[in-house]
Design a protein around this motif. Structure first.
Motif, PDB file in Angstrom:
ATOM      1  N   ALA A 101       0.778  -1.252   0.066  1.00  0.00           N
ATOM      2  CA  ALA A 101       0.063   0.026   0.129  1.00  0.00           C
ATOM      3  C   ALA A 101       0.901   1.260   0.061  1.00  0.00           C
ATOM      4  N   LYS A 102       0.639   2.108  -0.778  1.00  0.00           N
ATOM      5  CA  LYS A 102       1.295   3.386  -0.995  1.00  0.00           C
ATOM      6  C   LYS A 102       1.030   4.477   0.157  1.00  0.00           C
ATOM      7  N   GLU A 103      -0.029   4.402   0.851  1.00  0.00           N
ATOM      8  CA  GLU A 103      -0.338   5.265   1.931  1.00  0.00           C
ATOM      9  C   GLU A 103      -1.174   4.368   3.002  1.00  0.00           C
ATOM     10  N   PRO A 104      -1.452   5.058   4.218  1.00  0.00           N
ATOM     11  CA  PRO A 104      -2.277   4.218   5.103  1.00  0.00           C
ATOM     12  C   PRO A 104      -3.390   3.719   4.685  1.00  0.00           C
ATOM     13  N   THR A 105      -3.908   2.456   5.153  1.00  0.00           N
ATOM     14  CA  THR A 105      -5.183   1.914   4.719  1.00  0.00           C
ATOM     15  C   THR A 105      -5.994   1.990   5.903  1.00  0.00           C
ATOM     16  N   PRO A 106      -7.626   1.639   5.461  1.00  0.00           N
ATOM     17  CA  PRO A 106      -8.382   1.505   6.672  1.00  0.00           C
ATOM     18  C   PRO A 106      -8.328   0.181   7.146  1.00  0.00           C
ATOM     19  N   LEU A 107      -8.902  -0.170   8.403  1.00  0.00           N
ATOM     20  CA  LEU A 107      -8.947  -1.504   8.922  1.00  0.00           C
ATOM     21  C   LEU A 107     -10.271  -2.121   9.463  1.00  0.00           C
ATOM     22  N   VAL A 108     -10.317  -3.465   8.949  1.00  0.00           N
ATOM     23  CA  VAL A 108     -11.792  -4.021   9.648  1.00  0.00           C
ATOM     24  C   VAL A 108     -11.065  -5.127  10.567  1.00  0.00           C
ATOM     25  N   ILE A 109     -11.845  -4.969  11.952  1.00  0.00           N
ATOM     26  CA  ILE A 109     -11.392  -5.891  12.623  1.00  0.00           C
ATOM     27  C   ILE A 109     -12.448  -7.240  12.869  1.00  0.00           C
ATOM     28  N   PHE A 110     -12.261  -8.492  12.824  1.00  0.00           N
ATOM     29  CA  PHE A 110     -13.242  -9.617  13.088  1.00  0.00           C
ATOM     30  C   PHE A 110     -13.322 -10.008  14.574  1.00  0.00           C
ATOM     31  N   ALA A 135      -9.577  -4.761  -1.950  1.00  0.00           N
ATOM     32  CA  ALA A 135     -10.277  -3.253  -1.685  1.00  0.00           C
ATOM     33  C   ALA A 135      -9.441  -2.404  -1.038  1.00  0.00           C
ATOM     34  N   GLY A 136      -8.244  -2.702  -0.601  1.00  0.00           N
ATOM     35  CA  GLY A 136      -7.583  -1.643  -0.065  1.00  0.00           C
ATOM     36  C   GLY A 136      -7.732  -1.567   1.564  1.00  0.00           C
ATOM     37  N   VAL A 137      -8.344  -2.602   2.369  1.00  0.00           N
ATOM     38  CA  VAL A 137      -8.547  -2.729   3.673  1.00  0.00           C
ATOM     39  C   VAL A 137      -7.844  -3.690   4.401  1.00  0.00           C
ATOM     40  N   ALA A 138      -7.163  -3.150   5.120  1.00  0.00           N
ATOM     41  CA  ALA A 138      -6.370  -4.139   6.067  1.00  0.00           C
ATOM     42  C   ALA A 138      -7.347  -4.906   7.108  1.00  0.00           C
ATOM     43  N   PHE A 139      -6.826  -6.232   7.449  1.00  0.00           N
ATOM     44  CA  PHE A 139      -7.795  -7.135   8.228  1.00  0.00           C
ATOM     45  C   PHE A 139      -7.148  -7.678   9.318  1.00  0.00           C
ATOM     46  N   ALA A 140      -7.900  -7.693  10.535  1.00  0.00           N
ATOM     47  CA  ALA A 140      -7.438  -8.323  11.855  1.00  0.00           C
ATOM     48  C   ALA A 140      -8.628  -9.063  12.286  1.00  0.00           C
ATOM     49  N   SER A 141      -8.198 -10.237  12.942  1.00  0.00           N
ATOM     50  CA  SER A 141      -8.975 -11.305  13.534  1.00  0.00           C
ATOM     51  C   SER A 141      -8.363 -11.208  15.204  1.00  0.00           C
ATOM     52  N   ARG A 167      -4.074   0.772  17.043  1.00  0.00           N
ATOM     53  CA  ARG A 167      -3.785   2.411  16.653  1.00  0.00           C
ATOM     54  C   ARG A 167      -2.477   2.491  17.211  1.00  0.00           C
ATOM     55  N   HIS A 168      -2.312   2.186  18.294  1.00  0.00           N
ATOM     56  CA  HIS A 168      -1.096   2.771  18.792  1.00  0.00           C
ATOM     57  C   HIS A 168       0.293   2.323  17.890  1.00  0.00           C
ATOM     58  N   ARG A 169       0.055   1.376  17.283  1.00  0.00           N
ATOM     59  CA  ARG A 169       1.160   0.513  16.195  1.00  0.00           C
ATOM     60  C   ARG A 169       0.702   0.841  14.869  1.00  0.00           C
ATOM     61  N   ALA A 170      -0.082   1.913  14.557  1.00  0.00           N
ATOM     62  CA  ALA A 170      -0.740   1.778  13.172  1.00  0.00           C
ATOM     63  C   ALA A 170       0.311   2.323  12.224  1.00  0.00           C
ATOM     64  N   LYS A 171       1.325   3.192  12.613  1.00  0.00           N
ATOM     65  CA  LYS A 171       2.465   3.581  11.747  1.00  0.00           C
ATOM     66  C   LYS A 171       3.325   2.427  11.201  1.00  0.00           C
ATOM     67  N   GLU A 172       3.433   1.568  12.111  1.00  0.00           N
ATOM     68  CA  GLU A 172       4.349   0.181  12.042  1.00  0.00           C
ATOM     69  C   GLU A 172       3.574  -0.703  11.044  1.00  0.00           C
ATOM     70  N   TRP A 173       2.376  -0.647  10.845  1.00  0.00           N
ATOM     71  CA  TRP A 173       1.665  -1.375   9.910  1.00  0.00           C
ATOM     72  C   TRP A 173       0.825  -0.847   8.806  1.00  0.00           C
ATOM     73  N   ASN A 174       1.349   0.515   8.565  1.00  0.00           N
ATOM     74  CA  ASN A 174       0.618   1.291   7.717  1.00  0.00           C
ATOM     75  C   ASN A 174      -0.657   1.419   7.487  1.00  0.00           C
ATOM     76  N   ILE A 175      -1.537   1.829   8.832  1.00  0.00           N
ATOM     77  CA  ILE A 175      -3.007   1.610   8.921  1.00  0.00           C
ATOM     78  C   ILE A 175      -3.303   3.095   9.393  1.00  0.00           C
ATOM     79  N   ASP A 176      -4.365   3.390   8.630  1.00  0.00           N
ATOM     80  CA  ASP A 176      -5.195   4.927   8.934  1.00  0.00           C
ATOM     81  C   ASP A 176      -5.930   4.679  10.295  1.00  0.00           C
ATOM     82  N   SER A 177      -5.454   5.050  11.542  1.00  0.00           N
ATOM     83  CA  SER A 177      -6.324   4.780  12.810  1.00  0.00           C
ATOM     84  C   SER A 177      -7.438   5.453  12.824  1.00  0.00           C
ATOM     85  N   ASN A 178      -7.842   6.479  12.114  1.00  0.00           N
ATOM     86  CA  ASN A 178      -8.971   7.019  12.015  1.00  0.00           C
ATOM     87  C   ASN A 178     -10.139   6.454  11.211  1.00  0.00           C
TER      88      ASN A 178
END
Length: 357
Positions: A101-110, A135-141, A167-178
């Motif tokens: 991903a070129k920029e921080p991505t959104p995230l969905v958590i299952f 779709a450009g969305v990171a995934f967590a379970s 969220r605290h480590r969002a930069k590490e995983w290229n995630i948009d914490s918002n």
């Protein structure tokens, strides 16, 4: 609480989502083993390996082992597996960032279901993870402590802490914490809704940088989810004053021995555990709910697995949200759905997260 679903509904509404809900909850604790095996055979005729028309415990165990083996083969390997957000062994999550991903991505958590008594973050499919990533969305379970460890609010607070850790480590995983959303089935649905409505648990002045992170989310999606865990509310909504207590609720609510619904502590805990209690006009999370059965009548003899996954729990939440000008879509057989541009849990979550940019 684990889901008892109609397979054809999965195909029509949300096929990938069904792969998360692999375990089934017995709906009548009073059924004999013979009756349970007969019901299982009717649902899974292929479990009768020698085709003699009867299902023995050995054939049942072999069939279930084979299903588990096939499921294991379909599970995706996480590049960030068993990330700890607490000291307990179940305070872990798996994460799949969007590759390249070129920029921080959104995230969905299952968040898995299981009546707060079981379930696991491993109940995800490679197809599901890939759908969000493409779709450009990171995934967590995420796992959380179960009721054998302790009652509410452990489960909800664990999910909140896991979210804060990401969220605290969002930069590490290229995630948009918002841009974060949660979804799950049954108990996981209830946790997702609780996070959607509960006041932010962030502690801005904490010495712990994780605790300073927000616990609010943009959207929640559910499959056979509960908007309440209050037996008084269940009885009122279904019009059944003597509706029996669900088997999973005493441990979830921390009730030992005889259940006393009018005890002040019990009543307060049931109320606080219920997502609908925390609903307010300033909530920004949009909600999408799917149910396997229509708005059927509930009686005292209705199997507990049916009424605790009943569409009325979604319709009551929808009614409350719409009264506050908030969006809540409910899908189920026989329910007229207006203004649903998505048609599935996955597409709803993806659109909410992408459009929030």
């Amino acid at each position: 609480m684990q889901c008892r679903l109609t397979c054809c509904l999965f195909v029509l509404i949300s096929l990938p989502f069904s792969s998360f809900l692999l375990a089934q909850e017995p709906t009548r604790s009073t059924l004999s083993t013979v009756e349970k095996l007969a019901a299982f055979l009717k649902r899974f005729p292929e479990s009768d390996a020698d085709h003699d028309g009867r299902l023995t415990m050995d054939k049942y165990r072999n069939f279930q082992q084979d299903r588990r083996s096939r499921t294991e083969a379909r599970r995706p390997v996480s590049p960030h597996a068993d990330i700890a957000y607490g000291e307990h062994e179940r305070q872990r999550f798996d994460l799949w960032p969007v590759p390249d991903a070129k920029e921080p991505t959104p995230l969905v958590i299952f968040i898995h279901g299981g009546g707060f008594r079981g379930g696991d973050k491993s109940a995800v499919s490679e197809k599901q993870v890939r759908l969000f990533q493409e779709a450009g969305v990171a995934f967590a379970s995420m796992n959380y402590r179960l009721s054998d460890v302790g009652p509410y609010p452990n489960m909800m607070h664990d999910a909140a802490r896991g979210l804060q850790t990401i969220r605290h480590r969002a930069k590490e995983w290229n995630i948009d914490s918002n841009r974060v959303a949660c979804f799950g089935g049954s108990a996981g649905a209830g946790i997702s809704l609780w996070l959607a409505f509960h006041d932010d648990l962030a502690q801005p002045n904490s010495d712990d940088p994780v605790a300073r992170q927000s616990t609010r989310i943009l959207a929640a999606a559910t499959l056979n989810g509960q908007s309440t865990y209050d037996m008084h509310t269940y009885r009122e909504w279904f019009g059944v004053p003597d509706l029996p207590f669900h088997d999973a609720l005493p441990a979830f609510l921390g009730i030992d021995g005889e259940i006393e619904l009018f005890d002040k502590v019990v009543r307060q805990r049931m109320k606080d555990a219920s997502p609908i209690t925390h609903l307010s006009r300033d909530d920004r999370a949009r909600v999408y709910m799917v149910y396997g059965h229509g708005n059927t009548e509930v009686t005292r003899d209705t199997p507990q697995g049916d009424w605790v996954h009943h569409v009325r729990l979604g319709l009551k939440l929808q009614e409350a949200m719409q009264a506050l000008g908030l969006q809540c879509i409910v899908r189920a057989p026989g329910i007229n759905v207006e203004n649903d541009p998505d048609g599935s849990v996955e597409r709803f979550l993806i659109r909410q997260l992408i459009e929030a940019k």
